[in-house]
Design an enzyme around this catalytic site. Structure first.
Site, PDB file in Angstrom:
ATOM      1  N   HIS A  18      -8.994  26.377 -18.613  1.00 38.96           N
ATOM      2  CA  HIS A  18      -8.520  25.219 -19.383  1.00 38.96           C
ATOM      3  C   HIS A  18      -7.088  25.403 -19.874  1.00 38.96           C
ATOM      4  CE1 HIS A  18     -13.036  24.227 -20.101  1.00 38.96           C
ATOM      5  NE2 HIS A  18     -12.601  23.774 -18.946  1.00 38.96           N
ATOM      6  N   HIS A  41     -16.424  18.348 -10.554  1.00 46.06           N
ATOM      7  CA  HIS A  41     -17.651  18.875 -11.164  1.00 46.06           C
ATOM      8  C   HIS A  41     -17.370  18.962 -12.672  1.00 46.06           C
ATOM      9  CE1 HIS A  41     -17.853  20.144  -6.988  1.00 46.06           C
ATOM     10  NE2 HIS A  41     -19.159  20.301  -7.120  1.00 46.06           N
ATOM     11  N   SER A 102     -13.466  20.371 -19.387  1.00 48.26           N
ATOM     12  CA  SER A 102     -12.283  19.936 -18.619  1.00 48.26           C
ATOM     13  C   SER A 102     -11.989  18.433 -18.701  1.00 48.26           C
ATOM     14  CB  SER A 102     -12.394  20.388 -17.157  1.00 48.26           C
ATOM     15  OG  SER A 102     -13.605  19.958 -16.579  1.00 48.26           O
ATOM     16  N   ASP A 145     -21.528  12.696  -5.874  1.00 45.62           N
ATOM     17  CA  ASP A 145     -21.417  14.102  -5.498  1.00 45.62           C
ATOM     18  C   ASP A 145     -19.929  14.494  -5.462  1.00 45.62           C
ATOM     19  OD1 ASP A 145     -23.140  16.107  -3.173  1.00 45.62           O
ATOM     20  OD2 ASP A 145     -21.070  16.392  -3.770  1.00 45.62           O
ATOM     21  N   GLY A 146     -19.619  15.553  -6.181  1.00 49.08           N
ATOM     22  CA  GLY A 146     -18.220  15.984  -6.262  1.00 49.08           C
ATOM     23  C   GLY A 146     -17.616  16.288  -4.896  1.00 49.08           C
ATOM     24  N   ASP A 166     -14.587  22.691  -9.557  1.00 43.93           N
ATOM     25  CA  ASP A 166     -15.207  23.685 -10.439  1.00 43.93           C
ATOM     26  C   ASP A 166     -16.726  23.653 -10.293  1.00 43.93           C
ATOM     27  OD1 ASP A 166     -15.608  25.500 -12.486  1.00 43.93           O
ATOM     28  OD2 ASP A 166     -15.249  24.063 -14.091  1.00 43.93           O
TER      29      ASP A 166
HETATM   30  N1  SAM Z   1     -15.481  21.507 -15.087  1.00 43.33           N
HETATM   31  C1  SAM Z   1     -16.271  21.738 -16.292  1.00 43.33           C
HETATM   32  C2  SAM Z   1     -15.377  22.331 -17.367  1.00 43.33           C
HETATM   33  O1  SAM Z   1     -14.436  23.068 -17.025  1.00 43.33           O
HETATM   34  O2  SAM Z   1     -15.595  22.032 -18.537  1.00 43.33           O
HETATM   35  C3  SAM Z   1     -17.440  22.646 -16.015  1.00 43.33           C
HETATM   36  C4  SAM Z   1     -18.263  22.251 -14.862  1.00 43.33           C
HETATM   37  S1  SAM Z   1     -19.638  23.250 -14.509  1.00 43.33           S
HETATM   38  C5  SAM Z   1     -18.977  24.734 -13.944  1.00 43.33           C
HETATM   39  C6  SAM Z   1     -20.209  22.500 -13.031  1.00 43.33           C
HETATM   40  C7  SAM Z   1     -20.851  21.126 -13.228  1.00 43.33           C
HETATM   41  O3  SAM Z   1     -21.018  20.530 -11.944  1.00 43.33           O
HETATM   42  C8  SAM Z   1     -22.222  21.146 -13.864  1.00 43.33           C
HETATM   43  O4  SAM Z   1     -22.223  20.293 -14.992  1.00 43.33           O
HETATM   44  C9  SAM Z   1     -23.171  20.602 -12.779  1.00 43.33           C
HETATM   45  O5  SAM Z   1     -24.199  19.796 -13.305  1.00 43.33           O
HETATM   46  C10 SAM Z   1     -22.222  19.787 -11.932  1.00 43.33           C
HETATM   47  N2  SAM Z   1     -22.569  19.643 -10.507  1.00 43.33           N
HETATM   48  C11 SAM Z   1     -23.275  20.491  -9.713  1.00 43.33           C
HETATM   49  N3  SAM Z   1     -23.253  20.066  -8.439  1.00 43.33           N
HETATM   50  C12 SAM Z   1     -22.504  18.928  -8.424  1.00 43.33           C
HETATM   51  C13 SAM Z   1     -22.094  18.044  -7.410  1.00 43.33           C
HETATM   52  N4  SAM Z   1     -22.438  18.249  -6.127  1.00 43.33           N
HETATM   53  N5  SAM Z   1     -21.298  16.994  -7.739  1.00 43.33           N
HETATM   54  C14 SAM Z   1     -20.932  16.782  -9.032  1.00 43.33           C
HETATM   55  N6  SAM Z   1     -21.304  17.585 -10.044  1.00 43.33           N
HETATM   56  C15 SAM Z   1     -22.074  18.644  -9.752  1.00 43.33           C
END
Ligand code: SAM
Length: 287
Positions: A18, A41, A102, A145-146, A166
């Site tokens: 961050h 994500h 984030s 989906d990310g 992420d």
């Molecule tokens: N980026 C955030 C931060 O820095 O505050 C942290 C994110 S965390 C590491 C990953 C997140 O991705 C989780 O909340 C999870 O539920 C989500 N996630 C998992 N697979 C995903 C996908 N295919 N598409 C979108 N989100 C997803």
């Protein structure tokens, strides 16, 4: 999907990620032209550090709590100030109860012309994020989906901005998928900034993974360009730390030209503040 970022919110890896995301966004603010942040994500947005999940892991105590308590050299302190100001904005004076993820850090640094799109698949995290950004005309939370978003949303209309990638890295094939999806996105938008977070569990595997991303970038970049195309840094809080993650990295594709110098100033200070055991170290390389 078992991953819950609430267990890890504000840990050393979040802090470093961050702090650097903040520097990238401040660089983008230097020109008046609009930029877009794509958070593939995104997580839940705001984390209650006094809640069950955050208290159980307590990882924030060795992350943001340590950094806030640290005495930093002036140059590093001034580079970290904008990030710490955002954390403070979510907390009453002298208290640390909440940690912004984030999407909220990005949101804090949008100007009226800038936009954020945040993808989150897990329903409860997405609901929380929607609550955080309710009625916000500049930020959109999407149930997409990310990995799909990574290619679908680039290039953004603004043609300037940053993609934060992420994923949870729960699945063993996550790095393969990342390389494949990043290659497709980079082919569509080779001038975007991409910040790719990764855990370092197996040093050799992560070296191969980051080298492969750098190869994709080199293969598609103009041979004439002398700019640094990829910056990789890793920070370890100490080899002797028991259980949990102690080393994480960030690979930045098309980094702002200012970032390498800023990292040289910030990383020693972050490393000192976040050090937990012998073997604490950091590395910074242009690939
Ligand atoms: N980026 C955030 C931060 O820095 O505050 C942290 C994110 S965390 C590491 C990953 C997140 O991705 C989780 O909340 C999870 O539920 C989500 N996630 C998992 N697979 C995903 C996908 N295919 N598409 C979108 N989100 C997803």
């Amino acid at each position: 999907m078992n991953y819950r970022h609430a267990y890890h919110a504000g840990n050393f890896a979040d802090v470093v990620k961050h702090a650097v995301l903040t520097r990238i966004l401040l660089y983008l603010q230097e020109k008046p032209a609009a930029f877009r942040v794509i958070d593939t994500h995104a997580g839940a947005g705001l984390y209650d550090l006094t809640g069950d999940e955050a208290m159980r892991g307590g990882e924030w105590r060795d992350g943001i709590a340590r950094l806030l308590a640290a005495e930093l050299p002036d140059d590093a302190a001034s580079l970290l100030k904008p990030y710490l100001d955002i954390v403070h904005a979510y907390n009453a004076a002298a208290e640390l109860r909440r940690y912004p993820g984030s999407p909220l850090i990005a949101r804090a640094l949008l100007r009226p012309q800038d936009r954020l799109v945040a993808c989150e698949l897990e329903p409860s995290a997405r609901r929380q994020l929607i609550d955080c950004l309710r009625r916000d005309r500049q930020a959109r939370v999407v149930d997409l989906d990310g990995w799909t978003a990574l290619t679908a949303y680039v290039p953004p209309n603004e043609r300037r901005g940053v993609v934060l990638i992420d994923p949870p890295f729960e699945d063993k094939r996550e790095s393969e998928r990342l390389i494949e999806r990043f290659s497709a996105a980079f082919a569509k938008w080779p001038t975007g900034i991409y910040a790719i977070w990764y855990p370092v569990k197996d040093l050799r595997a992560t070296r191969e993974f980051t080298a492969e991303v750098a190869r994709v970038v080199a293969a598609r970049s103009s041979q004439a360009s002398r700019d640094v195309r990829c910056l990789r840094f890793e920070l370890s809080t100490g080899d002797a730390v028991e259980g949990g993650l102690h080393t994480a990295g960030l690979l930045i594709v098309n980094p702002p030209w200012t970032l390498q110098g800023e990292l040289k100033t910030m990383l020693p200070a972050l490393s000192r503040a976040l050090r937990r055991a012998q073997g604490a170290r950091f590395s910074l390389e242009a690939l």
